[in-house]
Scaffold this motif. Structure first.
Motif, PDB file in Angstrom:
ATOM      1  N   SER A   1      36.346  91.614  -8.449  1.00 38.15           N
ATOM      2  CA  SER A   1      37.437  92.590  -8.363  1.00 38.15           C
ATOM      3  C   SER A   1      37.309  93.438  -7.106  1.00 38.15           C
ATOM      4  O   SER A   1      36.248  94.002  -6.817  1.00 38.15           O
TER       5      SER A   1
ATOM      6  N   PRO B   1      40.304  91.719 -14.222  1.00 41.82           N
ATOM      7  CA  PRO B   1      39.800  93.007 -14.724  1.00 41.82           C
ATOM      8  C   PRO B   1      38.887  93.666 -13.699  1.00 41.82           C
ATOM      9  O   PRO B   1      38.176  92.989 -12.956  1.00 41.82           O
ATOM     10  N   GLU B   2      38.903  94.976 -13.685  1.00 36.68           N
ATOM     11  CA  GLU B   2      38.100  95.709 -12.699  1.00 36.68           C
ATOM     12  C   GLU B   2      36.609  95.485 -12.896  1.00 36.68           C
ATOM     13  O   GLU B   2      35.821  95.663 -11.961  1.00 36.68           O
ATOM     14  N   THR B   3      36.207  95.073 -14.067  1.00 34.51           N
ATOM     15  CA  THR B   3      34.792  94.838 -14.342  1.00 34.51           C
ATOM     16  C   THR B   3      34.277  93.512 -13.770  1.00 34.51           C
ATOM     17  O   THR B   3      33.065  93.295 -13.718  1.00 34.51           O
ATOM     18  N   HIS B   4      35.169  92.637 -13.359  1.00 33.23           N
ATOM     19  CA  HIS B   4      34.759  91.329 -12.831  1.00 33.23           C
ATOM     20  C   HIS B   4      34.056  91.525 -11.488  1.00 33.23           C
ATOM     21  O   HIS B   4      34.490  92.344 -10.672  1.00 33.23           O
TER      22      HIS B   4
ATOM     23  N   GLU C   1      32.389 100.763  -5.756  1.00 33.42           N
ATOM     24  CA  GLU C   1      30.931 100.769  -5.679  1.00 33.42           C
ATOM     25  C   GLU C   1      30.415 100.906  -4.256  1.00 33.42           C
ATOM     26  O   GLU C   1      29.384 101.573  -4.040  1.00 33.42           O
TER      27      GLU C   1
ATOM     28  N   LYS D   1      36.615  97.087  -7.950  1.00 34.65           N
ATOM     29  CA  LYS D   1      35.178  97.303  -8.162  1.00 34.65           C
ATOM     30  C   LYS D   1      34.451  97.372  -6.822  1.00 34.65           C
ATOM     31  O   LYS D   1      33.568  98.229  -6.617  1.00 34.65           O
TER      32      LYS D   1
END
Length: 247
Positions: free
Chosen positions: A79, A73-76, A86, A82
């Motif tokens: 990732s 998941p992109e929230t990990h 960021e 991500k």
């Protein structure tokens, strides 16, 4: 091949970013836009920090990246989507970022990403070299023959251990075993390739890359066959070779 030696990782990153920006500006001047392919991982921190400070019209730059863990998941924290968002995209706001989405219907995601990728050539590819000399997630023995743009690969133990030691995961069991990776043949289509490879832990990979002929067991040896390949090393990553022989 050009080999550029810097004293430390920060200077290496600044030098690699300066060349990247120069090539992007040249592409924009010539064709009105540019395309950038980006690596991730701890070894790219200084290059990306420096690149976001460079004078580039990011509003006409399209960005791609190399790989992503399957079902990540992109929230990990690990990732790569991500990571790019960021550290880069949310700062410079490129015209478009084309992420590797390895969730859901991965086959369809790869198909759509490939179509976008192959619309125009990549002007600059920032291609890191792993501790096992992989490029993207093409671990040894890498598939040099596939013509697919992105492939699903199995990650070897050395690759997974590197991800653990870099702090992206709490335990080795947490490190995924599969990823979607840009293929070696697709990487080699970049008009220019820049590899920023700092740190002592990369010294063996640098020696293996520089001192061996082309072999899928040292995937980064393929980069040496590219017509515009610049390898940025620091004193630590170059510590096992006589770097003067390659300058």
């Amino acid at each position: 091949m050009k080999v550029i030696l810097s004293d430390d990782p920060k200077t290496l990153g600044e030098n690699a970013a300066a060349l990247t920006a120069k090539l992007l500006r040249g592409a924009i001047s010539k064709q009105g836009s540019a395309r950038l392919l980006m690596s991730t991982g701890a070894s790219q921190f200084d290059t990306i920090r420096a690149l976001v400070r460079e004078d580039v019209d990011w509003s006409v730059v399209d960005v791609f990246h190399l790989d992503e863990y399957v079902d990540m998941p992109e929230t990990h924290p690990a990732s790569f989507r991500k990571y790019i968002r960021e550290r880069f995209a949310d700062i410079v706001h490129p015209r478009k970022v084309n992420y590797v989405d390895a969730e859901g219907d991965v086959t369809q995601n790869i198909r759509e990403l490939t179509a976008e990728l192959r619309r125009e050539p990549i002007d600059v590819g920032l291609i890191g070299i792993g501790e096992n000399a992989h490029i993207a997630f093409n671990d040894p023995p890498a598939d040099f023959d596939t013509k697919d743009a992105y492939i699903i690969v199995d990650l070897d133990m050395k690759c997974r251990t590197q991800q653990l030691h870099e702090g992206w995961f709490k335990t080795l069991d947490d490190v995924p075993r599969k990823a979607v990776s840009m293929s070696v043949s697709e990487i080699m289509k970049c008009r220019n390739i820049i590899s920023a490879v700092p740190y002592k832990v990369k010294a063996q990979a640098i020696r293996d890359t520089l001192e061996n002929e082309l072999t899928p067991y040292i995937p980064a040896t393929m980069l040496k066959t590219h017509k515009s390949f610049s390898l940025f090393v620091d004193r630590d990553s170059a510590s096992l070779v006589d770097i003067a022989k390659y300058q």
